[in-house]
Design an enzyme around this catalytic site. Structure first.
Site, mmCIF file in Angstrom:
data_model
loop_
_atom_site.group_PDB
_atom_site.id
_atom_site.type_symbol
_atom_site.label_atom_id
_atom_site.label_comp_id
_atom_site.label_asym_id
_atom_site.label_seq_id
_atom_site.Cartn_x
_atom_site.Cartn_y
_atom_site.Cartn_z
ATOM 1 N N TYR A 12 46.792 39.222 24.085
ATOM 2 C CA TYR A 12 46.869 40.340 25.034
ATOM 3 C C TYR A 12 48.268 40.506 25.629
ATOM 4 O O TYR A 12 48.628 41.582 26.069
ATOM 5 C CB TYR A 12 45.875 40.113 26.180
ATOM 6 C CG TYR A 12 44.430 40.181 25.733
ATOM 7 C CD1 TYR A 12 43.759 41.392 25.670
ATOM 8 C CD2 TYR A 12 43.740 39.027 25.363
ATOM 9 C CE1 TYR A 12 42.439 41.462 25.266
ATOM 10 C CE2 TYR A 12 42.412 39.089 24.946
ATOM 11 C CZ TYR A 12 41.772 40.310 24.902
ATOM 12 O OH TYR A 12 40.460 40.371 24.494
ATOM 13 N N ILE A 13 49.054 39.432 25.660
ATOM 14 C CA ILE A 13 50.403 39.510 26.203
ATOM 15 C C ILE A 13 51.439 39.484 25.078
ATOM 16 O O ILE A 13 52.364 40.301 25.033
ATOM 17 C CB ILE A 13 50.652 38.341 27.193
ATOM 18 C CG1 ILE A 13 49.695 38.455 28.380
ATOM 19 C CG2 ILE A 13 52.116 38.262 27.635
ATOM 20 C CD1 ILE A 13 49.802 39.731 29.198
ATOM 21 N N ASP A 32 51.018 34.101 14.600
ATOM 22 C CA ASP A 32 49.743 33.690 15.193
ATOM 23 C C ASP A 32 49.047 32.735 14.232
ATOM 24 O O ASP A 32 49.204 32.854 13.014
ATOM 25 C CB ASP A 32 48.859 34.919 15.462
ATOM 26 C CG ASP A 32 47.815 34.638 16.525
ATOM 27 O OD1 ASP A 32 47.988 35.099 17.671
ATOM 28 O OD2 ASP A 32 46.837 33.925 16.217
ATOM 29 N N ARG A 147 53.109 39.419 33.925
ATOM 30 C CA ARG A 147 52.486 39.949 35.152
ATOM 31 C C ARG A 147 51.746 41.249 34.889
ATOM 32 O O ARG A 147 51.577 42.050 35.796
ATOM 33 C CB ARG A 147 53.579 40.243 36.190
ATOM 34 C CG ARG A 147 54.326 39.057 36.642
ATOM 35 C CD ARG A 147 55.431 39.513 37.553
ATOM 36 N NE ARG A 147 55.285 38.965 38.893
ATOM 37 C CZ ARG A 147 56.049 39.306 39.908
ATOM 38 N NH1 ARG A 147 56.990 40.206 39.757
ATOM 39 N NH2 ARG A 147 55.886 38.762 41.078
ATOM 40 N N LYS A 199 53.980 32.893 40.080
ATOM 41 C CA LYS A 199 52.892 33.437 39.260
ATOM 42 C C LYS A 199 51.513 32.961 39.745
ATOM 43 O O LYS A 199 50.594 33.756 39.933
ATOM 44 C CB LYS A 199 53.121 33.028 37.800
ATOM 45 C CG LYS A 199 51.940 33.172 36.896
ATOM 46 C CD LYS A 199 51.669 34.611 36.559
ATOM 47 C CE LYS A 199 50.320 34.771 35.919
ATOM 48 N NZ LYS A 199 50.255 35.767 34.909
ATOM 49 N N HIS A 237 43.910 50.099 58.814
ATOM 50 C CA HIS A 237 44.915 49.403 59.619
ATOM 51 C C HIS A 237 46.161 49.212 58.749
ATOM 52 O O HIS A 237 46.045 48.811 57.589
ATOM 53 C CB HIS A 237 44.346 48.046 60.072
ATOM 54 C CG HIS A 237 45.236 47.329 61.040
ATOM 55 N ND1 HIS A 237 46.441 46.776 60.653
ATOM 56 C CD2 HIS A 237 45.113 47.090 62.357
ATOM 57 C CE1 HIS A 237 47.016 46.225 61.705
ATOM 58 N NE2 HIS A 237 46.232 46.409 62.763
ATOM 59 N N GLY A 250 36.473 37.475 36.964
ATOM 60 C CA GLY A 250 36.621 37.067 35.566
ATOM 61 C C GLY A 250 38.050 37.274 35.120
ATOM 62 O O GLY A 250 38.960 37.453 35.929
ATOM 63 N N CYS A 253 42.966 34.975 34.349
ATOM 64 C CA CYS A 253 44.032 34.654 35.294
ATOM 65 C C CYS A 253 43.483 34.235 36.643
ATOM 66 O O CYS A 253 43.722 33.127 37.109
ATOM 67 C CB CYS A 253 44.910 35.881 35.485
ATOM 68 S SG CYS A 253 45.306 36.667 33.933
ATOM 69 N N TYR A 310 34.701 41.749 31.811
ATOM 70 C CA TYR A 310 34.918 41.176 33.152
ATOM 71 C C TYR A 310 35.343 42.216 34.170
ATOM 72 O O TYR A 310 35.231 41.990 35.371
ATOM 73 C CB TYR A 310 35.891 40.001 33.109
ATOM 74 C CG TYR A 310 37.366 40.327 33.077
ATOM 75 C CD1 TYR A 310 38.047 40.435 31.876
ATOM 76 C CD2 TYR A 310 38.093 40.519 34.251
ATOM 77 C CE1 TYR A 310 39.408 40.716 31.838
ATOM 78 C CE2 TYR A 310 39.452 40.787 34.229
ATOM 79 C CZ TYR A 310 40.099 40.896 33.020
ATOM 80 O OH TYR A 310 41.444 41.173 33.002
HETATM 81 N N1 SAJ Z 1 37.942 41.926 41.256
HETATM 82 C C1 SAJ Z 1 37.085 41.983 42.350
HETATM 83 N N2 SAJ Z 1 37.490 42.702 43.433
HETATM 84 C C2 SAJ Z 1 38.684 43.361 43.473
HETATM 85 C C3 SAJ Z 1 39.550 43.287 42.368
HETATM 86 C C4 SAJ Z 1 39.160 42.550 41.269
HETATM 87 O O1 SAJ Z 1 35.996 41.414 42.344
HETATM 88 O O2 SAJ Z 1 38.960 44.007 44.487
HETATM 89 C C5 SAJ Z 1 37.560 41.146 40.070
HETATM 90 C C6 SAJ Z 1 37.535 41.974 38.800
HETATM 91 O O3 SAJ Z 1 36.321 42.633 38.633
HETATM 92 C C7 SAJ Z 1 37.794 40.901 37.763
HETATM 93 C C8 SAJ Z 1 38.705 39.912 38.471
HETATM 94 O O4 SAJ Z 1 38.552 40.168 39.839
HETATM 95 O O5 SAJ Z 1 36.597 40.240 37.421
HETATM 96 C C9 SAJ Z 1 40.153 40.018 38.079
HETATM 97 O O6 SAJ Z 1 40.523 41.358 37.888
HETATM 98 P P1 SAJ Z 1 41.940 41.956 38.334
HETATM 99 O O7 SAJ Z 1 41.966 43.353 37.870
HETATM 100 O O8 SAJ Z 1 42.159 41.746 39.782
HETATM 101 O O9 SAJ Z 1 43.003 41.025 37.619
HETATM 102 P P2 SAJ Z 1 43.295 40.572 36.093
HETATM 103 O O10 SAJ Z 1 42.791 39.166 35.938
HETATM 104 O O11 SAJ Z 1 42.836 41.565 35.109
HETATM 105 O O12 SAJ Z 1 44.898 40.523 36.129
HETATM 106 C C10 SAJ Z 1 45.571 39.694 37.077
HETATM 107 C C11 SAJ Z 1 46.690 40.513 37.718
HETATM 108 N N3 SAJ Z 1 47.211 39.779 38.865
HETATM 109 C C12 SAJ Z 1 47.466 40.385 40.020
HETATM 110 O O13 SAJ Z 1 47.241 41.549 40.242
HETATM 111 C C13 SAJ Z 1 48.070 39.507 41.075
HETATM 112 C C14 SAJ Z 1 47.769 40.776 36.692
HETATM 113 O O14 SAJ Z 1 48.874 41.408 37.296
HETATM 114 C C15 SAJ Z 1 48.231 39.465 36.057
HETATM 115 O O15 SAJ Z 1 49.175 39.696 35.021
HETATM 116 C C16 SAJ Z 1 47.054 38.799 35.430
HETATM 117 O O16 SAJ Z 1 46.075 38.544 36.448
HETATM 118 C C17 SAJ Z 1 47.543 37.500 34.807
HETATM 119 O O17 SAJ Z 1 47.711 37.470 33.575
HETATM 120 O O18 SAJ Z 1 47.857 36.566 35.539
#
Ligand code: SAJ
Length: 412
Positions: A12-13, A32, A147, A199, A237, A250, A253, A310
């Site tokens: 994915y990256i 790969d 990121r 990170k 706020h 999920g 990360c 996820y």
């Molecule tokens: N989720 C919630 N509530 C929210 C936001 C997300 O329950 O308000 C859940 C989502 O449904 C999901 C999980 O959290 O199951 C993660 O989803 P996400 O969209 O927040 O994050 P990822 O894992 O897809 O991507 C994150 C990102 N990190 C940040 O925003 C700080 C991305 O920028 C990173 O590159 C990625 O992790 C990584 O590879 O580390």
């Protein structure tokens, strides 16, 4: 500058990064271990969906700047983007070391190694750099943690700020030049430890914020208020930004990266509680559904699960809370699943309409856009819906007798 870059790990990256480098006119060789993936790429097909990736792949193929294979080739730069899973609270760097073993075979004096995989705060200094030193060659080293968010990877890879942690300042400056050929966001340089911590702090911050939202949702269920509206208003706020509750976190990360901190320090009380709260959400959701089945007195219900990915609008199922919810509910109930993006799940996936025609209960786990306009009026068999994402409104229910419950809005 046209540089020869070997990207190790075309996931994915790695794959989007390789294609962006090739688009920036570098000569890129993607490697790969998965022969099937290489065959697909060589046949002009992508191994996974990602917004805009198909177009980019087609364009890059015409330039001849991207080739792929199983074996590494001599290059100026080796960029490692392999998974670093978590096992029993520890980061498993075995894929990184396997990649380094392969790189060693073709490595030449003055080459550079970049790591984009997430690693622990002290891993560069204590484990990876000493390993590269044993190659017995002059080298440059930088840690540039990715990121980008799945679903918007290409945009974020080109527009987000990047952190480059160099073994020396000159290493970081050298790789900053490479990244600036495809990154439009700001690029900051630091050392590998700060880059690694930065990170994992980002994802730990998000994990903790979501855990707080989940705890608020459970309080809302207990004392009966609408947590979604409360969060929306609290976020008015200027210095508050509470994230959204849900069925659990999920992806590869957020549920993983906090463990990189607990592995190196004992002072991680909040982080451990956060992990417990978020990992407990699938169990909490399942129990709420069970309570409702009892409340509605439904005998041998068939439960329709909407969403296995996820998060919304992606086909990524890594660490998905849906797996745990289904495992829990399948002990006592028959389940059916529909997810428009996910093809490979143990349970047979049936068409949405078919599912809605036969189930007694609907549990929405992932808020894919495709579910937004479901009209439940047509399905007289459905007794109640449990929505873990606050996607459905009274417009979806219309005049039907189906009862809509939402996580964080109580069970009344
Ligand atoms: N989720 C919630 N509530 C929210 C936001 C997300 O329950 O308000 C859940 C989502 O449904 C999901 C999980 O959290 O199951 C993660 O989803 P996400 O969209 O927040 O994050 P990822 O894992 O897809 O991507 C994150 C990102 N990190 C940040 O925003 C700080 C991305 O920028 C990173 O590159 C990625 O992790 C990584 O590879 O580390």
């Amino acid at each position: 500058m046209k540089i020869k870059v070997c990207v190790v790990g075309l996931g994915y990256i790695g794959l989007p990064t390789a294609l962006l480098l090739a688009k920036a006119r570098h000569q890129v060789y993607g490697v790969d271990v998965d022969q099937k993936k290489i065959n697909q790429l060589q046949a002009g097909c992508l191994p996974f969906d990602e917004n805009g990736l198909d177009d980019l792949f087609k364009k890059v193929q015409q330039t001849g700047n991207f080739l792929s294979g199983i074996e590494l080739q001599k290059s100026d730069i080796f960029l490692i983007a392999v998974p670093t899973p978590q096992i029993n609270g520890e980061a498993d760097l075995s894929y990184v070391f396997k990649a380094l073993d392969k790189i060693k075979e073709v490595f030449e004096d003055g080459n550079t190694i970049i790591i984009e995989s997430t690693i622990g705060p002290l891993d560069s200094e204590k484990r990876i750099i000493p390993f590269i030193q044993e190659f017995g060659k002059k080298f440059r080293f930088t840690l540039c943690p990715e990121r980008a968010i799945p679903g918007n990877t290409l945009y974020e890879m080109t527009h987000n700020a990047r952190i480059i942690g160099g073994l020396t300042e000159s290493d970081a400056e050298f790789i900053k030049k490479l990244y600036s050929t495809f990154v439009e966001g700001d690029i900051y340089i630091t050392n590998p430890t700060v880059a690694a911590v930065c990170k994992v702090m980002e994802n730990t911050y998000r994990d903790t914020n979501i855990a707080l939202a989940n705890e608020f949702a459970k309080i809302a269920d207990e004392i009966d208020f609408d947590v979604w509206r409360a969060i929306e208003l609290a976020n008015k706020h200027p210095r508050v930004n509470i994230l959204q509750p849900g069925p659990g976190v999920g992806g590869h990360c957020i549920p993983i990266d906090p463990w990189f901190l607990t592995a190196v320090s004992k002072q991680t009380d909040l982080i451990l509680v956060t992990r417990k709260v978020n990992d407990g959400m699938p169990g909490y959701v399942s129990k709420q559904v069970e309570k409702l089945i009892q409340k509605h007195n439904i005998k041998n219900p068939i439960i329709g699960i909407l969403g296995y990915a996820y998060k919304k609008n992606v086909n990524d199922t890594r660490e998905t809370p849906a797996e745990h919810i289904m495992e829990f509910l399948s002990k006592n109930y028959k389940l059916l699943l529909y997810d428009p993006y996910v093809k490979e799940v143990k349970l047979e996936i049936i068409k949405l309409d078919k599912l809605l025609e036969v189930v007694d209960v609907v549990v929405l786990v992932t808020d894919h856009d495709e579910y937004k306009d479901i009209n439940f009026e047509k399905y007289l068999n459905i007794k109640f819906i449990y929505d873990t994402r606050n996607l459905f409104t009274s417009a979806n229910i219309g005049n039907s007798s189906v009862k809509l419950y939402t996580l964080g809005k109580g069970l009344k």
